[in-house]
Design an enzyme around this catalytic site. Structure first.
Site, PDB file in Angstrom:
ATOM      1  N   CYS A  98      43.175 -40.472 -75.606  1.00  0.00           N
ATOM      2  CA  CYS A  98      43.654 -42.277 -76.157  1.00  0.00           C
ATOM      3  C   CYS A  98      44.858 -42.094 -76.328  1.00  0.00           C
ATOM      4  O   CYS A  98      45.190 -43.656 -75.703  1.00  0.00           O
ATOM      5  CB  CYS A  98      42.391 -42.479 -77.021  1.00  0.00           C
ATOM      6  N   ARG A 127      39.528 -27.971 -77.417  1.00  0.00           N
ATOM      7  CA  ARG A 127      38.323 -28.108 -78.369  1.00  0.00           C
ATOM      8  C   ARG A 127      38.124 -26.801 -79.157  1.00  0.00           C
ATOM      9  O   ARG A 127      37.146 -25.866 -77.842  1.00  0.00           O
ATOM     10  CB  ARG A 127      37.451 -29.331 -78.547  1.00  0.00           C
ATOM     11  N   GLN A 145      38.442 -34.384 -68.830  1.00  0.00           N
ATOM     12  CA  GLN A 145      37.652 -35.714 -68.792  1.00  0.00           C
ATOM     13  C   GLN A 145      38.425 -37.507 -67.960  1.00  0.00           C
ATOM     14  O   GLN A 145      39.138 -36.799 -67.944  1.00  0.00           O
ATOM     15  CB  GLN A 145      37.401 -36.412 -70.468  1.00  0.00           C
ATOM     16  N   ASP A 147      38.409 -39.571 -67.905  1.00  0.00           N
ATOM     17  CA  ASP A 147      39.245 -40.774 -69.469  1.00  0.00           C
ATOM     18  C   ASP A 147      39.470 -42.688 -68.391  1.00  0.00           C
ATOM     19  O   ASP A 147      40.712 -42.470 -67.847  1.00  0.00           O
ATOM     20  CB  ASP A 147      40.697 -40.224 -69.204  1.00  0.00           C
ATOM     21  N   HIS A 149      40.926 -46.183 -69.780  1.00  0.00           N
ATOM     22  CA  HIS A 149      41.118 -47.013 -71.571  1.00  0.00           C
ATOM     23  C   HIS A 149      41.531 -49.112 -70.725  1.00  0.00           C
ATOM     24  O   HIS A 149      42.671 -48.761 -69.663  1.00  0.00           O
ATOM     25  CB  HIS A 149      42.378 -46.455 -72.505  1.00  0.00           C
ATOM     26  N   LYS A 229      30.350 -47.372 -79.385  1.00  0.00           N
ATOM     27  CA  LYS A 229      29.860 -46.957 -78.385  1.00  0.00           C
ATOM     28  C   LYS A 229      28.455 -47.585 -77.594  1.00  0.00           C
ATOM     29  O   LYS A 229      27.489 -47.113 -78.426  1.00  0.00           O
ATOM     30  CB  LYS A 229      30.793 -45.688 -77.744  1.00  0.00           C
ATOM     31  N   HIS A 275      37.130 -47.474 -74.761  1.00  0.00           N
ATOM     32  CA  HIS A 275      37.684 -47.122 -73.472  1.00  0.00           C
ATOM     33  C   HIS A 275      36.234 -46.373 -73.273  1.00  0.00           C
ATOM     34  O   HIS A 275      35.345 -46.980 -73.260  1.00  0.00           O
ATOM     35  CB  HIS A 275      36.982 -45.371 -74.984  1.00  0.00           C
TER      36      HIS A 275
END
Length: 411
Positions: A98, A127, A145, A147, A149, A229, A275
């Site tokens: 992000c 991670r 991911q 992802d 946005h 979310k 997101h």
């Protein structure tokens, strides 16, 4: 099949493996990487048709960016960090994409007429998960991911959430999950932003979810640190629930990372950041697909779609001609010309869970035909050109030539 754990299937079907030297990481084998790329290409096409532009951002960034965004305070203990040998500048591998997307948005002054701006990325994330929590592809230290946005105005929120919910419905149905449950996760104890901002964000997301026709449960305190979310939970063939897609509404990161656009009054204003993720983690979703289908993936997803098996060595030249025709039609095909009986080749194809077997004998070579055997036992003999056309249509990915119709919201 009783062994439906994705790790057992990964070994049995020669898809991937993991080992101590890369704990929590994945070694993809050719067949597994083929499956990965088919799924990635499918999502890429869906995102493009939904109005998202794909970008690529760095994996290693200065820790100062993560401190500014608030991720270091929240996730610092799970981030891989190192000091740059040149200047001692602290660097970190990204745990999510992000803040990087905000950097792309911030590279020039944006007009309100440009909004919404939509970015997507297959973001490689790291991670440092505890070793005891690692579980094959489901919980890994290195993962990707899907992802996305959206940078928009508050007036766009309902339409953007509705757009993404429709995308989710279509993707999940294509992948074999026609129904799902939704939860609205609200402010956690450790969070950024004011209570007033959270009130606005939670009310706006709940309203957008209802406008999109969603019914949802409320998960108190389970939101992201920067905003509420929507979580989308899929049920697999064993009635297990998997949390996959998310839609998160964020007023905090645009403020912290100084994103802005010029409104209709020629004033600088902060955009809203939404997101999105359809699958969540590519690796985790592949684990889910393998267990859901018990390794028998739909034809369009199968890493090897067809095996061409010769009945005798005399048919080798014709088998190569058939394989070439199938490859030119875009079908993922392997050839089995071993000096084994056809029954053995059929059994081995089933063991590798290849959906279709094409058996070729002297009569097929003489007549220019192919004998197609499906997993359920159905058989048909077709002229080669017709057989190729039938297989190409049967293996066609969903919505290959279709498009998702979306209207852009007028600012």
């Amino acid at each position: 099949m009783h062994d439906i754990d994705h790790r057992v299937l990964g070994n049995k079907l020669d898809l991937f493996h993991q080992q101590e030297e890369g704990a929590g990481m994945v070694f993809w084998h050719p067949r597994g990487w083929e499956l990965y790329r088919v799924l990635e290409d499918y999502i890429r096409g869906r995102m493009r048709r939904a109005g998202f532009r794909e970008i690529r951002t760095p994996q290693l960034l200065a820790r100062s960016l993560w401190e500014k965004s608030g991720h270091w305070e929240k996730f610092g203990s799970a981030m891989y960090s190192l000091a740059d040998a040149e200047g001692g500048r602290a660097l970190s591998l990204k745990p999510m994409s992000c803040p990087c997307h905000v950097q792309v948005f911030n590279q020039r002054v944006r007009s309100h007429r440009e909004l919404p701006v939509r970015y997507s990325e297959f973001g490689a994330c790291h991670r440092d998960e505890p070793s005891g929590s690692l579980e094959g592809l489901k919980r890994a230290r290195a993962f990707v991911q899907d992802d996305a946005h959206v940078f928009c105005m508050e007036a766009h929120i309902e339409d953007e959430v509705a757009r993404f919910c429709e995308l989710l419905r279509q993707v999940y149905a294509d992948l074999g999950f026609p129904s799902f449950k939704v939860a609205l996760a609200t402010r956690p104890a450790q969070r950024a932003g004011s209570d007033e901002g959270w009130d606005r964000a939670e009310a706006a997301l709940a309203k957008a979810a209802r406008a999109a026709g969603l019914e949802f449960d409320v998960l108190e305190g389970e939101g992201a640190f920067y905003g509420p979310k929507l979580e989308f939970h899929l049920m697999d063939s064993r009635d297990r629930s998997w949390q996959c897609g998310t839609v998160q509404l964020d007023f905090v990161l645009p403020e912290r990372l100084e994103a802005e656009y010029v409104n209709e009054r020629n004033e600088r204003e902060r955009p809203v950041m939404i997101h999105h993720a359809v699958l969540g983690s590519m690796e985790r979703f592949i684990a889910m697909l393998l267990e859901h289908y018990e390794g028998w993936l739909p034809l369009w997803l199968a890493p090897d779609q067809v095996v061409v098996a010769t009945i005798s060595e005399a048919n080798l030249a014709y088998a190569e001609e058939v394989v070439q025709a199938l490859e030119e039609a875009g079908i993922r095909v392997v050839q089995d010309s071993r000096p084994e009986r056809l029954e053995k080749k059929i059994m081995d194809a089933r063991e590798r869970q290849i959906p279709i077997l094409v058996a070729l004998g002297s009569r097929d070579e003489r007549d220019g035909t192919v004998s197609i055997r499906e997993r359920d036992g159905q058989q048909q003999t077709l002229v080669l050109e017709e057989g190729v056309a039938w297989l190409r249509e049967a293996a066609r990915p969903p919505a290959k030539d279709g498009a998702i119709a979306f209207e852009r919201t007028a600012p």
